[in-house]
Write a protein that holds these residues in place. Sequence first.
Motif, PDB file in Angstrom:
ATOM      1  N   ASN A   1     -55.464  -2.266  17.133  1.00  0.00           N
ATOM      2  CA  ASN A   1     -54.066  -2.056  18.239  1.00  0.00           C
ATOM      3  C   ASN A   1     -53.666  -3.810  17.780  1.00  0.00           C
ATOM      4  OD1 ASN A   1     -54.125  -0.234  19.163  1.00  0.00           O
ATOM      5  ND2 ASN A   1     -56.455  -0.806  19.614  1.00  0.00           N
ATOM      6  N   ASN A   2     -53.097  -4.361  16.384  1.00  0.00           N
ATOM      7  CA  ASN A   2     -52.500  -5.361  15.647  1.00  0.00           C
ATOM      8  C   ASN A   2     -51.881  -5.550  16.693  1.00  0.00           C
ATOM      9  OD1 ASN A   2     -50.578  -6.996  14.491  1.00  0.00           O
ATOM     10  ND2 ASN A   2     -52.497  -7.343  13.108  1.00  0.00           N
ATOM     11  N   PHE A   3     -51.531  -7.748  17.437  1.00  0.00           N
ATOM     12  CA  PHE A   3     -51.020  -7.716  18.256  1.00  0.00           C
ATOM     13  C   PHE A   3     -49.402  -7.989  17.808  1.00  0.00           C
ATOM     14  CE2 PHE A   3     -52.936  -9.477  22.091  1.00  0.00           C
ATOM     15  CZ  PHE A   3     -53.976  -9.021  22.269  1.00  0.00           C
ATOM     16  N   VAL A   4     -48.798  -7.516  16.746  1.00  0.00           N
ATOM     17  CA  VAL A   4     -48.355  -8.106  16.412  1.00  0.00           C
ATOM     18  C   VAL A   4     -47.329  -6.324  15.544  1.00  0.00           C
ATOM     19  CG1 VAL A   4     -46.322  -8.748  14.819  1.00  0.00           C
ATOM     20  CG2 VAL A   4     -48.199 -10.310  15.136  1.00  0.00           C
ATOM     21  N   LEU A   5     -47.906  -5.650  15.500  1.00  0.00           N
ATOM     22  CA  LEU A   5     -47.495  -4.390  14.732  1.00  0.00           C
ATOM     23  C   LEU A   5     -47.205  -3.063  15.521  1.00  0.00           C
ATOM     24  CD1 LEU A   5     -48.691  -5.172  11.284  1.00  0.00           C
ATOM     25  CD2 LEU A   5     -46.201  -5.064  11.594  1.00  0.00           C
ATOM     26  N   VAL A   6     -48.634  -3.160  16.218  1.00  0.00           N
ATOM     27  CA  VAL A   6     -48.922  -2.480  17.374  1.00  0.00           C
ATOM     28  C   VAL A   6     -49.163  -2.687  19.119  1.00  0.00           C
ATOM     29  CG1 VAL A   6     -50.273  -0.010  17.827  1.00  0.00           C
ATOM     30  CG2 VAL A   6     -50.560  -1.239  15.235  1.00  0.00           C
ATOM     31  N   ARG A   7     -48.691  -3.329  19.407  1.00  0.00           N
ATOM     32  CA  ARG A   7     -48.638  -4.220  20.608  1.00  0.00           C
ATOM     33  C   ARG A   7     -48.073  -4.547  20.548  1.00  0.00           C
ATOM     34  NH1 ARG A   7     -53.239  -3.208  23.746  1.00  0.00           N
ATOM     35  NH2 ARG A   7     -55.825  -3.636  22.381  1.00  0.00           N
ATOM     36  N   PHE A   8     -46.969  -4.972  20.056  1.00  0.00           N
ATOM     37  CA  PHE A   8     -45.048  -5.769  20.262  1.00  0.00           C
ATOM     38  C   PHE A   8     -45.545  -7.093  20.641  1.00  0.00           C
ATOM     39  CE2 PHE A   8     -44.305  -1.046  19.951  1.00  0.00           C
ATOM     40  CZ  PHE A   8     -43.621  -1.034  18.787  1.00  0.00           C
ATOM     41  N   LEU A   9     -46.811  -7.924  20.631  1.00  0.00           N
ATOM     42  CA  LEU A   9     -46.347  -8.821  21.038  1.00  0.00           C
ATOM     43  C   LEU A   9     -46.475  -9.956  20.200  1.00  0.00           C
ATOM     44  CD1 LEU A   9     -49.594  -8.392  23.715  1.00  0.00           C
ATOM     45  CD2 LEU A   9     -47.385  -8.925  24.313  1.00  0.00           C
ATOM     46  N   GLY A  10     -45.777 -11.016  20.286  1.00  0.00           N
ATOM     47  CA  GLY A  10     -45.408 -12.229  18.891  1.00  0.00           C
ATOM     48  C   GLY A  10     -44.795 -11.782  18.757  1.00  0.00           C
ATOM     49  N   ILE A  11     -43.634 -11.599  19.419  1.00  0.00           N
ATOM     50  CA  ILE A  11     -42.337 -10.489  18.104  1.00  0.00           C
ATOM     51  C   ILE A  11     -41.846 -12.036  17.328  1.00  0.00           C
ATOM     52  CG2 ILE A  11     -40.836  -9.624  17.454  1.00  0.00           C
ATOM     53  CD1 ILE A  11     -42.638  -7.670  17.214  1.00  0.00           C
ATOM     54  N   CYS A  12     -40.852 -12.826  18.817  1.00  0.00           N
ATOM     55  CA  CYS A  12     -40.068 -14.001  18.437  1.00  0.00           C
ATOM     56  C   CYS A  12     -40.502 -14.799  17.556  1.00  0.00           C
ATOM     57  CB  CYS A  12     -39.887 -14.513  19.742  1.00  0.00           C
ATOM     58  SG  CYS A  12     -39.312 -13.398  20.775  1.00  0.00           S
ATOM     59  N   PRO A  13     -42.009 -15.267  17.104  1.00  0.00           N
ATOM     60  CA  PRO A  13     -42.659 -15.776  16.191  1.00  0.00           C
ATOM     61  C   PRO A  13     -42.509 -15.472  15.226  1.00  0.00           C
ATOM     62  CG  PRO A  13     -44.451 -15.811  17.575  1.00  0.00           C
ATOM     63  CD  PRO A  13     -42.795 -15.634  18.662  1.00  0.00           C
ATOM     64  N   PHE A  14     -42.767 -13.759  15.470  1.00  0.00           N
ATOM     65  CA  PHE A  14     -43.309 -12.962  13.636  1.00  0.00           C
ATOM     66  C   PHE A  14     -42.219 -13.118  13.110  1.00  0.00           C
ATOM     67  CE2 PHE A  14     -43.301  -8.509  12.657  1.00  0.00           C
ATOM     68  CZ  PHE A  14     -44.284  -8.868  11.767  1.00  0.00           C
ATOM     69  N   MET A  15     -41.122 -12.511  13.667  1.00  0.00           N
ATOM     70  CA  MET A  15     -39.662 -13.028  12.994  1.00  0.00           C
ATOM     71  C   MET A  15     -38.932 -14.049  12.905  1.00  0.00           C
ATOM     72  SD  MET A  15     -38.472 -10.056  12.375  1.00  0.00           S
ATOM     73  CE  MET A  15     -39.227  -8.513  12.740  1.00  0.00           C
ATOM     74  N   GLY A  16     -39.283 -15.658  13.579  1.00  0.00           N
ATOM     75  CA  GLY A  16     -38.454 -16.534  13.465  1.00  0.00           C
ATOM     76  C   GLY A  16     -39.403 -17.616  12.011  1.00  0.00           C
ATOM     77  N   VAL A  17     -40.974 -17.533  12.491  1.00  0.00           N
ATOM     78  CA  VAL A  17     -41.704 -18.235  11.434  1.00  0.00           C
ATOM     79  C   VAL A  17     -42.195 -17.262  10.259  1.00  0.00           C
ATOM     80  CG1 VAL A  17     -42.751 -19.900  11.634  1.00  0.00           C
ATOM     81  CG2 VAL A  17     -42.414 -18.753  13.501  1.00  0.00           C
ATOM     82  N   SER A  18     -41.736 -16.251   9.727  1.00  0.00           N
ATOM     83  CA  SER A  18     -41.580 -15.531   8.862  1.00  0.00           C
ATOM     84  C   SER A  18     -41.597 -15.778   7.580  1.00  0.00           C
ATOM     85  CB  SER A  18     -42.852 -14.071   8.749  1.00  0.00           C
ATOM     86  OG  SER A  18     -40.860 -14.063   9.585  1.00  0.00           O
ATOM     87  N   LYS A  19     -40.706 -16.541   7.282  1.00  0.00           N
ATOM     88  CA  LYS A  19     -39.661 -16.601   6.218  1.00  0.00           C
ATOM     89  C   LYS A  19     -40.689 -17.327   4.908  1.00  0.00           C
ATOM     90  CE  LYS A  19     -35.650 -17.216   8.401  1.00  0.00           C
ATOM     91  NZ  LYS A  19     -35.478 -17.498   9.474  1.00  0.00           N
ATOM     92  N   ASP A  20     -41.666 -18.249   5.220  1.00  0.00           N
ATOM     93  CA  ASP A  20     -42.417 -18.501   3.916  1.00  0.00           C
ATOM     94  C   ASP A  20     -43.794 -18.302   4.196  1.00  0.00           C
ATOM     95  OD1 ASP A  20     -43.311 -21.780   3.775  1.00  0.00           O
ATOM     96  OD2 ASP A  20     -40.619 -21.535   5.364  1.00  0.00           O
ATOM     97  N   VAL A  21     -44.637 -18.520   3.006  1.00  0.00           N
ATOM     98  CA  VAL A  21     -46.231 -17.546   3.534  1.00  0.00           C
ATOM     99  C   VAL A  21     -46.652 -19.441   4.172  1.00  0.00           C
ATOM    100  CG1 VAL A  21     -47.867 -17.018   2.813  1.00  0.00           C
ATOM    101  CG2 VAL A  21     -45.913 -16.503   1.673  1.00  0.00           C
ATOM    102  N   ASP A  22     -46.265 -20.377   3.490  1.00  0.00           N
ATOM    103  CA  ASP A  22     -47.204 -21.940   3.961  1.00  0.00           C
ATOM    104  C   ASP A  22     -46.829 -22.178   5.287  1.00  0.00           C
ATOM    105  OD1 ASP A  22     -48.127 -22.177   1.377  1.00  0.00           O
ATOM    106  OD2 ASP A  22     -46.754 -23.900   1.116  1.00  0.00           O
ATOM    107  N   SER A  23     -45.720 -21.780   6.638  1.00  0.00           N
ATOM    108  CA  SER A  23     -45.481 -22.131   7.850  1.00  0.00           C
ATOM    109  C   SER A  23     -45.840 -20.791   8.516  1.00  0.00           C
ATOM    110  CB  SER A  23     -44.069 -22.552   7.991  1.00  0.00           C
ATOM    111  OG  SER A  23     -43.116 -21.727   6.337  1.00  0.00           O
ATOM    112  N   ALA A  24     -45.862 -19.685   7.427  1.00  0.00           N
ATOM    113  CA  ALA A  24     -46.869 -18.511   8.482  1.00  0.00           C
ATOM    114  C   ALA A  24     -47.631 -18.335   8.785  1.00  0.00           C
ATOM    115  CB  ALA A  24     -46.100 -17.393   7.478  1.00  0.00           C
ATOM    116  N   ILE A  25     -48.846 -19.206   7.577  1.00  0.00           N
ATOM    117  CA  ILE A  25     -50.130 -19.555   8.200  1.00  0.00           C
ATOM    118  C   ILE A  25     -50.458 -20.563   8.769  1.00  0.00           C
ATOM    119  CG2 ILE A  25     -52.348 -20.620   6.744  1.00  0.00           C
ATOM    120  CD1 ILE A  25     -51.358 -18.991   3.854  1.00  0.00           C
TER     121      ILE A  25
END
Lengths: 196, 199, 190
Positions: free
Chosen positions: C14-38
């Motif tokens: 039940n992954n929060f982002v991919l199944v439950r759709f929680l935290g989509i805004c940062p998921f889209m906003g801060v996923s442009k490079d791996v370092d800031s994603a981590i």
Amino acid sequence: MNESLRMVVVLAIIGMVSAGILSVVYGTTSVIIEENAARALESAVYEVLPGTASVEIIRRQANELRVDDPKEMREAEQETTLIYQGLDAQGNVLGYAFVGEANGYGGVIRLLVGVDEATDQILNVKVLSHSETPGLGDRIEGEGFRNRFVGKTVEDPITIGQDIDNLSGATVSATAATDAIRRGLSEALAAYRGGE
Amino acid sequence: MWKDFVRGLWADNPTFRLNIGLCPVLAVTVSALNGLSMGLATTLVLICSSALISLLKNLIPAKVRIPAFIIVIATFVTIVDLVMHAYLPDLHSVLGLFIPLIVVNCIVLGRAEAFAAKHSVLRSAVDGIGMGLGFTWALTLLGAIRELLGSGSLFGMALLPEGATTLGIMSLPPGAFITLGLLMAMMNMITARQKKTAS
Amino acid sequence: MSLFTILLSALLVNNFVLVRFLGICPFMGVSKDVDSAIGMGLATTFVMVVAAAATWLIQWFILEPLGLPFLQTLSFILVIASMVQLVEMFLHKTSPGLYRAMGIFLPLITTNCAILGFAIMGVQNSYSFIETVIFGLGAGLGFTLALMLMAGIREEMQFADIPKPLRGVGIAFIVAGLLSLAFGGFAGLV
């Protein structure tokens, strides 16, 4: 006025006004919410006890209250077993129904189980609410799974792998539902028969 | 005033243009009705909180602005939550968790901070209506597409003949993501075309 | 339900982002490079675990005994917001290096609906204290995992020839849809 004092005062006033408004709204709505829930549950009783014309609610205290931990206290309060007795048009007792609960995969699974008055066999099971995975865990709602419990009594093991077939890919959901029924059945039977 | 209203509907549409408040857009749009109701619930919170925050803007010290806004918004959200639970229990159980989560919908706090804290009560309310309806039509459209393809109905009315093959995946999470991605591409295409004809 | 099942369920199935759709805004906003994603992922996980403990205590020691369940949303969001502030101040004082790495993400975490969402879910499931903390850990790590996967794919995608209207958020959503489809494969995992 001192600036930091003003900040505190403003926040406190907003907070208090908000809490006041909310408690009024809660006071009015909570009554309706509880009535709705009770009505929904009652209508489900008609489904699990075929032929029922009226429903009577019996309250039984299952366990002593443990007051040392607030969470346990809430759980103990919930353990006040509510038993729904189904009567036919002539007022004869057809059977009784109880709510079983267990933690499944995505959250709490609540089921209503109808039991025959004469034989203490399970007549029907209805899933009241769950949040299991669509397509897998939600198959506990299906007739195929629910019918596996029909005819069982408290003498049966009611355990996955023994007398209840598993749902492939949904072991946790199926186990939780089965546990809820087994635990609920023995508790409800004890409360129902014990209080007579 | 008219500008305040239409901005949210198209040019600054929260879903398709600003890309904010996306969680409920994806989560509740299994059907058109769910999308519409969630949109309207959010709109209601947005109008009330924008108007009230605009009214209080001179009383609230700048430093505690954000916590004060959050309290106001959370209060309205809880009211909507309780009232829905009491009078629309079925809808409430479907939308579930996403009703309290309107609190952290970036649209509500974002409009409070960016618009209501600087403009008059009336303009803030109108901005709230525009933004809310912009959000609502996006949710309803996505919900309608997913409902039609996923379960062959629209607003609960069956449209496809009995036994017609439906795309079950559209009702599941991947369907939400992919449909929204394609809708965004369509919006971009329409905007690009509008610009071309304008120039 | 064992602690391990709770962790696994929150992390993958039940992954929060991919199944439950929680935290989509940062998921889209801060996923442009791996370092800031981590960075974002770990900062969120940290706040989630702290918020798990705080909201559990508030729910079972304040709201329930006093009969104030209707203040849940209000008190949780305020606690989460102040937690984020505290974490920010604490990091600023004790570990400037970590603060520089995480600092810019911290204010964004308050409005991450994954945190409020998971706190409310924990209460709904009547988890015990330990279960709630483990649930928070799983949810946070699941969020980090989804963010990292997405960032990795988006880094590669920079060099792909994507049709113009799909560029940016459009293609990101379609990628997220495919990731979500892949996570659907975990559904039978127990």
